[in-house]
Design a protein around this motif. Sequence first.
Motif, PDB file in Angstrom:
ATOM      1  N   GLY A  78       0.801  -1.228   0.000  1.00 46.44           N
ATOM      2  CA  GLY A  78       0.000   0.000   0.000  1.00 46.44           C
ATOM      3  C   GLY A  78       0.826   1.267   0.000  1.00 46.44           C
ATOM      4  O   GLY A  78       0.279   2.375   0.022  1.00 46.44           O
ATOM      5  N   GLY A 138       2.585   2.492  -2.391  1.00 54.51           N
ATOM      6  CA  GLY A 138       2.565   3.190  -3.676  1.00 54.51           C
ATOM      7  C   GLY A 138       3.570   2.680  -4.688  1.00 54.51           C
ATOM      8  O   GLY A 138       3.767   3.289  -5.747  1.00 54.51           O
ATOM      9  N   LYS A 139       4.170   1.527  -4.413  1.00 54.25           N
ATOM     10  CA  LYS A 139       5.216   0.997  -5.295  1.00 54.25           C
ATOM     11  C   LYS A 139       4.663   0.679  -6.692  1.00 54.25           C
ATOM     12  O   LYS A 139       5.252   1.081  -7.702  1.00 54.25           O
ATOM     13  CB  LYS A 139       5.846  -0.270  -4.684  1.00 54.25           C
ATOM     14  N   SER A 140       3.543  -0.043  -6.732  1.00 56.37           N
ATOM     15  CA  SER A 140       2.964  -0.390  -8.036  1.00 56.37           C
ATOM     16  C   SER A 140       2.498   0.866  -8.764  1.00 56.37           C
ATOM     17  O   SER A 140       2.658   0.975  -9.987  1.00 56.37           O
ATOM     18  CB  SER A 140       1.771  -1.339  -7.865  1.00 56.37           C
ATOM     19  N   THR A 141       1.922   1.784  -8.033  1.00 60.53           N
ATOM     20  CA  THR A 141       1.442   3.014  -8.659  1.00 60.53           C
ATOM     21  C   THR A 141       2.610   3.782  -9.271  1.00 60.53           C
ATOM     22  O   THR A 141       2.497   4.304 -10.398  1.00 60.53           O
ATOM     23  CB  THR A 141       0.690   3.883  -7.626  1.00 60.53           C
TER      24      THR A 141
HETATM   25  P1  ADP Z   1       1.929  -1.150  -3.303  1.00 63.81           P
HETATM   26  O1  ADP Z   1       2.248  -1.619  -4.684  1.00 63.81           O
HETATM   27  O2  ADP Z   1       3.076  -0.488  -2.614  1.00 63.81           O
HETATM   28  O3  ADP Z   1       1.333  -2.229  -2.456  1.00 63.81           O
HETATM   29  P2  ADP Z   1      -0.126   0.374  -4.627  1.00 63.81           P
HETATM   30  O4  ADP Z   1       0.565   1.357  -5.487  1.00 63.81           O
HETATM   31  O5  ADP Z   1      -0.696  -0.829  -5.272  1.00 63.81           O
HETATM   32  O6  ADP Z   1       0.822  -0.023  -3.413  1.00 63.81           O
HETATM   33  O7  ADP Z   1      -1.329   1.068  -3.876  1.00 63.81           O
HETATM   34  C1  ADP Z   1      -1.173   2.260  -3.125  1.00 63.81           C
HETATM   35  C2  ADP Z   1      -2.554   2.753  -2.739  1.00 63.81           C
HETATM   36  O8  ADP Z   1      -3.247   3.138  -3.921  1.00 63.81           O
HETATM   37  C3  ADP Z   1      -3.429   1.739  -2.030  1.00 63.81           C
HETATM   38  O9  ADP Z   1      -4.149   2.431  -1.045  1.00 63.81           O
HETATM   39  C4  ADP Z   1      -4.344   1.263  -3.121  1.00 63.81           C
HETATM   40  O10 ADP Z   1      -5.582   0.858  -2.599  1.00 63.81           O
HETATM   41  C5  ADP Z   1      -4.496   2.495  -3.987  1.00 63.81           C
HETATM   42  N1  ADP Z   1      -4.753   2.160  -5.408  1.00 63.81           N
HETATM   43  C6  ADP Z   1      -3.878   1.580  -6.251  1.00 63.81           C
HETATM   44  N2  ADP Z   1      -4.393   1.462  -7.493  1.00 63.81           N
HETATM   45  C7  ADP Z   1      -5.649   1.956  -7.422  1.00 63.81           C
HETATM   46  C8  ADP Z   1      -6.714   2.132  -8.377  1.00 63.81           C
HETATM   47  N3  ADP Z   1      -6.578   1.761  -9.651  1.00 63.81           N
HETATM   48  N4  ADP Z   1      -7.853   2.711  -7.944  1.00 63.81           N
HETATM   49  C9  ADP Z   1      -7.981   3.114  -6.671  1.00 63.81           C
HETATM   50  N5  ADP Z   1      -7.039   2.984  -5.726  1.00 63.81           N
HETATM   51  C10 ADP Z   1      -5.880   2.426  -6.089  1.00 63.81           C
END
Ligand code: ADP
Length: 253
Positions: A50, A52-55
């Motif tokens: 959570g 933000g790594k994937s984002t």
């Molecule tokens: P990590 O990869 O570090 O686990 P993410 O980047 O997946 O983290 O997610 C960071 C935050 O963004 C989380 O709170 C997640 O729920 C939110 N999030 C990620 N993608 C989406 C999306 N497409 N729509 C809404 N919320 C998102």
Amino acid sequence: MTSNEQTPETSSPLVDIRNLHKSFGDNHVLRGIDFSVAPGEVVCVIGPSGSGKSTLLRCINMLEEPQEGDVVVRGEDLTDPDCDIDAARRHIGMVFQQFNLFPHQSALSNCTLAQRTVLGRPAAEATRVARMNLERVGLADKEDALPAQLSGGQQQRVAIARALSMAPLLMLFDEPTSALDPELVGEVLTVMRGLADEGMTMIVVTHEMAFAREVADRVVFMDGGVIVEEGTPAEVIGDPQEERTQEFLRRVL
Ligand code: ADP
Ligand code: MG
């Protein structure tokens, strides 16, 4: 050439991110990220779920559109409305946790499809490149197999071969081994280590701390949508300075 021979001081960055902000509704996920990657560099991104790594990875090829900030790849700002995103994306390979192979296509077809549709390569050339990359990931004998006939580790290696078949300048990996049974993790990491040794520029989100220690030129620790700490693996994993990094590493090591 090894990755260590190029540093940000001697070559302009391949990826240069400045003041990146991304929100989903009220959820302010990326809160001002500054991040650059030199050609040939291998950067591992670590941090809690959570954070933000994937984002962040998805903003680098505009699978997510940031609200603020610049994402410059090869000198081109992908956030510029005039930028041809499809053209820019051709230089960026991405490998996902869940492989995302086309289930009804053979390993070979998975590797030829985008070459033909996106790059317009003739069938014979696409097949030649696909075979070369299947061999590179150790799957020359599996070209006719469907994804369901392959192990998770083999599927992920096909996904890597598919990305490589587009001749990317940059490879993004989002937890590529997190969906694998433990005994299959090694074969995928071995392929990734080989790519790093060949000088591929890579950004790898991973929980594999041994891999990060061994292969990364730089480790970035993210928490709460910011980069808390970055440095060499020895610095960030071996001797973290920030309390949040120390706490995270206590939980995962
Ligand atoms: P990590 O990869 O570090 O686990 P993410 O980047 O997946 O983290 O997610 C960071 C935050 O963004 C989380 O709170 C997640 O729920 C939110 N999030 C990620 N993608 C989406 C999306 N497409 N729509 C809404 N919320 C998102
Ligand atoms: Mg993630």
